[in-house]
Design a protein around this motif. Structure first.
Motif, PDB file in Angstrom:
ATOM      1  N   ARG A   1       0.054  16.034  -2.914  1.00 37.41           N
ATOM      2  CA  ARG A   1       0.454  14.748  -3.473  1.00 37.41           C
ATOM      3  C   ARG A   1      -0.230  13.611  -2.735  1.00 37.41           C
ATOM      4  N   ILE A   2      -0.127  12.423  -3.283  1.00 42.02           N
ATOM      5  CA  ILE A   2      -0.638  11.227  -2.628  1.00 42.02           C
ATOM      6  C   ILE A   2       0.191  10.949  -1.373  1.00 42.02           C
ATOM      7  N   ALA A   3      -0.469  10.548  -0.293  1.00 41.01           N
ATOM      8  CA  ALA A   3       0.251  10.228   0.935  1.00 41.01           C
ATOM      9  C   ALA A   3       1.162   9.022   0.712  1.00 41.01           C
ATOM     10  N   PRO A   4       2.420   9.088   1.124  1.00 43.42           N
ATOM     11  CA  PRO A   4       3.331   7.958   0.950  1.00 43.42           C
ATOM     12  C   PRO A   4       2.787   6.660   1.547  1.00 43.42           C
ATOM     13  N   GLY A   5       2.095   6.771   2.677  1.00 46.44           N
ATOM     14  CA  GLY A   5       1.524   5.583   3.307  1.00 46.44           C
ATOM     15  C   GLY A   5       0.464   4.925   2.448  1.00 46.44           C
ATOM     16  N   ALA A   6      -0.279   5.735   1.677  1.00 47.21           N
ATOM     17  CA  ALA A   6      -1.296   5.175   0.784  1.00 47.21           C
ATOM     18  C   ALA A   6      -0.648   4.418  -0.364  1.00 47.21           C
ATOM     19  N   ALA A   7       0.417   4.992  -0.916  1.00 41.97           N
ATOM     20  CA  ALA A   7       1.132   4.317  -1.999  1.00 41.97           C
ATOM     21  C   ALA A   7       1.740   3.009  -1.519  1.00 41.97           C
ATOM     22  N   ALA A   8       2.291   3.019  -0.310  1.00 44.40           N
ATOM     23  CA  ALA A   8       2.881   1.804   0.244  1.00 44.40           C
ATOM     24  C   ALA A   8       1.807   0.755   0.512  1.00 44.40           C
ATOM     25  N   ALA A   9       0.661   1.180   1.030  1.00 45.37           N
ATOM     26  CA  ALA A   9      -0.433   0.246   1.289  1.00 45.37           C
ATOM     27  C   ALA A   9      -0.939  -0.370  -0.010  1.00 45.37           C
ATOM     28  N   ALA A  10      -1.019   0.443  -1.048  1.00 47.65           N
ATOM     29  CA  ALA A  10      -1.461  -0.071  -2.347  1.00 47.65           C
ATOM     30  C   ALA A  10      -0.519  -1.170  -2.830  1.00 47.65           C
ATOM     31  N   ARG A  11       0.769  -0.966  -2.669  1.00 48.45           N
ATOM     32  CA  ARG A  11       1.733  -1.989  -3.092  1.00 48.45           C
ATOM     33  C   ARG A  11       1.566  -3.268  -2.267  1.00 48.45           C
TER      34      ARG A  11
ATOM     35  N   PRO B   1      -6.066   7.327   8.086  1.00 50.12           N
ATOM     36  CA  PRO B   1      -4.791   6.718   8.481  1.00 50.12           C
ATOM     37  C   PRO B   1      -3.605   7.676   8.388  1.00 50.12           C
ATOM     38  N   VAL B   2      -3.781   8.827   7.755  1.00 48.65           N
ATOM     39  CA  VAL B   2      -2.654   9.726   7.499  1.00 48.65           C
ATOM     40  C   VAL B   2      -2.037  10.285   8.778  1.00 48.65           C
ATOM     41  N   PRO B   3      -2.812  10.760   9.763  1.00 50.34           N
ATOM     42  CA  PRO B   3      -2.162  11.307  10.965  1.00 50.34           C
ATOM     43  C   PRO B   3      -1.231  10.318  11.647  1.00 50.34           C
ATOM     44  N   SER B   4      -1.638   9.057  11.724  1.00 49.19           N
ATOM     45  CA  SER B   4      -0.771   8.040  12.312  1.00 49.19           C
ATOM     46  C   SER B   4       0.399   7.735  11.387  1.00 49.19           C
ATOM     47  N   GLY B   5       0.079   7.520  10.114  1.00 45.64           N
ATOM     48  CA  GLY B   5       1.106   7.208   9.135  1.00 45.64           C
ATOM     49  C   GLY B   5       1.628   5.789   9.204  1.00 45.64           C
ATOM     50  N   SER B   6       1.124   4.997  10.147  1.00 42.99           N
ATOM     51  CA  SER B   6       1.639   3.638  10.315  1.00 42.99           C
ATOM     52  C   SER B   6       1.069   2.700   9.257  1.00 42.99           C
ATOM     53  N   ALA B   7       1.812   1.651   8.955  1.00 43.87           N
ATOM     54  CA  ALA B   7       1.325   0.647   8.009  1.00 43.87           C
ATOM     55  C   ALA B   7       0.041   0.007   8.518  1.00 43.87           C
ATOM     56  N   ALA B   8      -0.043  -0.208   9.827  1.00 39.49           N
ATOM     57  CA  ALA B   8      -1.240  -0.831  10.399  1.00 39.49           C
ATOM     58  C   ALA B   8      -2.470   0.040  10.178  1.00 39.49           C
ATOM     59  N   ALA B   9      -2.335   1.360  10.341  1.00 41.88           N
ATOM     60  CA  ALA B   9      -3.470   2.262  10.146  1.00 41.88           C
ATOM     61  C   ALA B   9      -3.934   2.236   8.695  1.00 41.88           C
ATOM     62  N   PHE B  10      -3.001   2.229   7.763  1.00 40.26           N
ATOM     63  CA  PHE B  10      -3.382   2.167   6.353  1.00 40.26           C
ATOM     64  C   PHE B  10      -3.981   0.809   5.994  1.00 40.26           C
ATOM     65  N   ASP B  11      -3.454  -0.259   6.585  1.00 40.53           N
ATOM     66  CA  ASP B  11      -4.020  -1.585   6.319  1.00 40.53           C
ATOM     67  C   ASP B  11      -5.445  -1.690   6.850  1.00 40.53           C
ATOM     68  N   ARG B  12      -5.712  -1.078   8.002  1.00 43.14           N
ATOM     69  CA  ARG B  12      -7.078  -1.076   8.538  1.00 43.14           C
ATOM     70  C   ARG B  12      -8.008  -0.307   7.607  1.00 43.14           C
ATOM     71  N   ALA B  13      -7.527   0.813   7.071  1.00 39.58           N
ATOM     72  CA  ALA B  13      -8.349   1.595   6.138  1.00 39.58           C
ATOM     73  C   ALA B  13      -8.647   0.789   4.882  1.00 39.58           C
ATOM     74  N   VAL B  14      -7.644   0.087   4.359  1.00 34.30           N
ATOM     75  CA  VAL B  14      -7.867  -0.744   3.173  1.00 34.30           C
ATOM     76  C   VAL B  14      -8.880  -1.837   3.475  1.00 34.30           C
ATOM     77  N   ALA B  15      -8.760  -2.483   4.626  1.00 35.82           N
ATOM     78  CA  ALA B  15      -9.690  -3.558   4.987  1.00 35.82           C
ATOM     79  C   ALA B  15     -11.121  -3.042   5.102  1.00 35.82           C
ATOM     80  N   GLU B  16     -11.288  -1.871   5.727  1.00 37.08           N
ATOM     81  CA  GLU B  16     -12.632  -1.313   5.879  1.00 37.08           C
ATOM     82  C   GLU B  16     -13.206  -0.881   4.535  1.00 37.08           C
ATOM     83  N   LEU B  17     -12.407  -0.254   3.711  1.00 36.77           N
ATOM     84  CA  LEU B  17     -12.867   0.148   2.377  1.00 36.77           C
ATOM     85  C   LEU B  17     -13.211  -1.080   1.536  1.00 36.77           C
ATOM     86  N   ASP B  18     -12.407  -2.118   1.644  1.00 32.90           N
ATOM     87  CA  ASP B  18     -12.658  -3.339   0.893  1.00 32.90           C
ATOM     88  C   ASP B  18     -13.989  -3.956   1.303  1.00 32.90           C
ATOM     89  N   ARG B  19     -14.260  -3.966   2.599  1.00 28.01           N
ATOM     90  CA  ARG B  19     -15.539  -4.506   3.084  1.00 28.01           C
ATOM     91  C   ARG B  19     -16.709  -3.703   2.529  1.00 28.01           C
TER      92      ARG B  19
END
Length: 221
Positions: A135-145, A193-211
């Motif tokens: 399934r989709i990682a819960p942290g990814a779904a939360a970051a998307a929101r 970001p999945v091993p950490s699972g933190s919102a900050a790790a997912f936000d960093r991934a979104v920022a890097e992907l966005d760049r």
């Protein structure tokens, strides 16, 4: 002339000097397309490894390139082009039929990349994994929101079932890149970001992907 303006001119002169060698400019040109290991660059440029190492050291010294350790085999190093004021490489890439983002589990980074891509480009996009999760990682779904991204009906899918002729394959995971090898057209070494699972790790991934998306999308012409 104020000191800030003079310092800016000096910095630009240093960067122009670093890029004045055709070999170093070729390295920057390839890294503008995506991250690569020294061995991949050496093969692509038909450049001896010792000469490539020299060029890379100069680029690192001038703050144009950074080294990161692979999250896959832990021995490989990836080189990544850093954002800087010269913006020396703006070469276009052929417009593909579709952009296919690939990671290992297809549970986070690849889906977030698709959502960001759809916001930036009219080129269709899809995602897949070399070893899809359940399934989709819960942290990814939360970051998307949090970032106003729509994952639509995203679910992990196997790469072989998704890939089509005409795809531009972009690996966003070191493990996936090392597994598919030359089947990848572009590689983005984005920390998982999945091993950490933190919102900050997912936000960093979104920022890097966005760049990365913001840089690549206008170059597909």
């Amino acid at each position: 002339m104020n000191a800030e303006w003079t310092d800016g001119l000096r910095r630009r002169a240093e960067l122009h000097s670093a890029l004045s060698d055709p070999g170093r400019l070729a390295v920057v040109e390839l890294l503008a397309r995506g991250d690569a290991s020294p061995s991949e660059l050496s093969a692509a440029l038909s450049m001896p490894s010792n000469l490539l190492a020299h060029h890379v050291s100069v680029l690192v010294e001038h703050g144009l390139v950074a080294r990161t350790r692979s999250e896959g085999d832990r021995r490989r190093t990836y080189l990544r082009l850093l954002a800087h004021e010269l913006e020396p490489v703006t070469s276009a890439l052929p417009r593909p039929d579709r952009v296919l983002f690939v990671c290992t589990a297809n549970s986070a980074r690849s889906h977030l990349a698709v959502a960001l891509w759809r916001r930036a480009s009219t080129v269709p996009a899809a995602s897949a994994g070399t070893h899809p999760a359940a399934r989709i990682a819960p942290g990814a779904a939360a970051a998307a929101r949090r970032h106003g991204l729509d994952l639509l009906d995203a679910r992990p899918r196997q790469l072989d079932a998704v890939r089509q002729a005409g795809d531009l394959v972009v690996t966003v995971c070191d493990r996936a890149h090392e597994e598919v090898g030359r089947a990848a057209d572009v590689h983005w070494s984005v920390p998982d970001p999945v091993p950490s699972g933190s919102a900050a790790a997912f936000d960093r991934a979104v920022a890097e992907l966005d760049r990365r998306v913001t840089d690549l999308a206008p170059r597909l012409v």
